[in-house]
Design a protein around this motif. Sequence first.
Motif, short mmCIF file in Angstrom:
data_model
loop_
_atom_site.label_atom_id
_atom_site.label_comp_id
_atom_site.label_asym_id
_atom_site.label_seq_id
_atom_site.Cartn_x
_atom_site.Cartn_y
_atom_site.Cartn_z
N ASP A 94 0.87 -1.18 0.00
CA ASP A 94 0.00 0.00 0.00
C ASP A 94 0.90 1.22 0.00
OD1 ASP A 94 -1.88 1.97 0.47
OD2 ASP A 94 -2.03 1.52 2.62
N ASP A 139 0.38 4.36 -1.26
CA ASP A 139 -0.20 5.69 -1.00
C ASP A 139 -0.77 5.79 0.42
OD1 ASP A 139 -2.49 4.18 -1.20
OD2 ASP A 139 -3.52 5.56 -2.58
N GLY A 140 -0.73 4.68 1.17
CA GLY A 140 -1.07 4.75 2.58
C GLY A 140 -2.54 4.91 2.90
N ASP A 141 -3.43 4.48 1.99
CA ASP A 141 -4.87 4.60 2.29
C ASP A 141 -5.42 3.34 2.96
OD1 ASP A 141 -5.00 2.73 0.25
OD2 ASP A 141 -6.51 3.82 -0.93
N ARG A 149 -5.35 0.25 1.81
CA ARG A 149 -5.68 -0.85 0.90
C ARG A 149 -4.56 -1.02 -0.13
NH1 ARG A 149 -9.86 -0.22 -2.39
NH2 ARG A 149 -9.69 2.04 -2.28
N ASP A 183 -4.06 -1.60 -3.47
CA ASP A 183 -4.96 -1.56 -4.63
C ASP A 183 -4.17 -1.63 -5.94
OD1 ASP A 183 -6.89 -1.20 -6.51
OD2 ASP A 183 -7.70 0.65 -5.65
N ASP A 207 0.20 2.20 -5.98
CA ASP A 207 0.21 0.86 -5.36
C ASP A 207 0.68 -0.19 -6.37
OD1 ASP A 207 -0.77 2.00 -3.06
OD2 ASP A 207 -2.60 0.80 -2.96
CA CA Z 1 -3.34 2.05 -1.34
#
Ligand code: CA
Length: 395
Positions: free
Chosen positions: A200, A202-204, A206, A208, A215
């Motif tokens: 992950d 971008d650190g959201d 998930r 993805d 990601d």
């Molecule tokens: Ca992510």
Amino acid sequence: MRRLAAALAALALTLGPPAAAEPGGGTPFAGFLAELRRDAAARGITDATFDAAFRDVRAPDPAILARTRGQGEFSRPVWDYLVGAVSPGRIARGQARGRTLAATLRAIEDRYGVPGSVVLAIWGVESDFGASAGTVPTIRALTTLAVAGHRGTLFRDELLGALQVLQRGDVTPAAMTGSWAGAMGQVQFLPSTYLGHAVDFDGDGRRDIWRDDADALASIAAYLKDLGWNPSLSWGYEVRLPEGFDLASPAAELPDFAGRGVVRADGRALPRTGKASLFLPGGLGGPAFLLTGNFEVIRGYNTSDSYALAVGHLADRLAGGPPLAAPWPVKAPRLDTAGLKALQQGLAGKGFYQGEADGRAGPKLREAVRRYQIDAGLPADGYASPALLAHLQGR
Ligand code: CA
């Protein structure tokens, strides 16, 4: 995969519609699902996740079985594969994407040590930079292949892995799509690869690999790092061999090759450290490459030589490098699958080849050809040509 294709094609005929009743009242598919549900529960997959995953999958999908014939990178000569995989359009699209994503690619290289050009190249070959990641629902694909039961429990294990991905909440069943063979998203990871290596970036929260470029790119880099990517070397170099180069010792330190008169085709200097091996994918007279261990790392992503060469060369082109200098032997006769099988069997009969007679030209066959050529006093380029098969059969 070719034996897989045959097995699945035969199975597609016998499966038909999933109507045949079994003793006990269920269908074979219902029995498969009941067993799968038990094994999934043991991995922490809830009934809610399981039911959501199979809401739209009521039976094996004959359309998926029909797709299982042949794998391009094994059944075409390397130069045909490269024409499609490293086309001018793809180079232009990749360079444009590279400009847009320059900051992300730099951050990924800083963290994982894999050059942005290599990450971009894999993204390009796997999904045309995310544009064609495949639209087959992964649960549907893996269920079909698992029910077919080929390759032991491989696809069933991957199906359980896909359910684990859903259980973690990284993606919904509807958004979990990819190839007919169960490779997922922009990076074409099987679920086991995803579970072990996707990140992950971008650190959201998930991982993805379906919709998030950062990601997807970071997951490619993380996987290559885990496979052993060496940040201090390229994947390999196109080279020119001096007249009379001794092909009998194709693996050495890079400076040893330089000392024996091998030069890079683009005129730049070879690195001063690192091991490499000589690769002549079209035989003597075609392009020659010195491959580093990073070529094997790329083959960890996909075992085909053609694939790894396409990724390496596309990476060079995306970074502004020149086309290959030497021409391919496009008009020369080449062995088809049956010819390659005959060569493998012939070499096995003389003790030079120990692998399967599967009709694939890979490192095992190349090494066997080389040892046969040395034994027969032929130039040891490792190239499986019709002339070599004729030599073997006439000996
Ligand atoms: Ca992510």
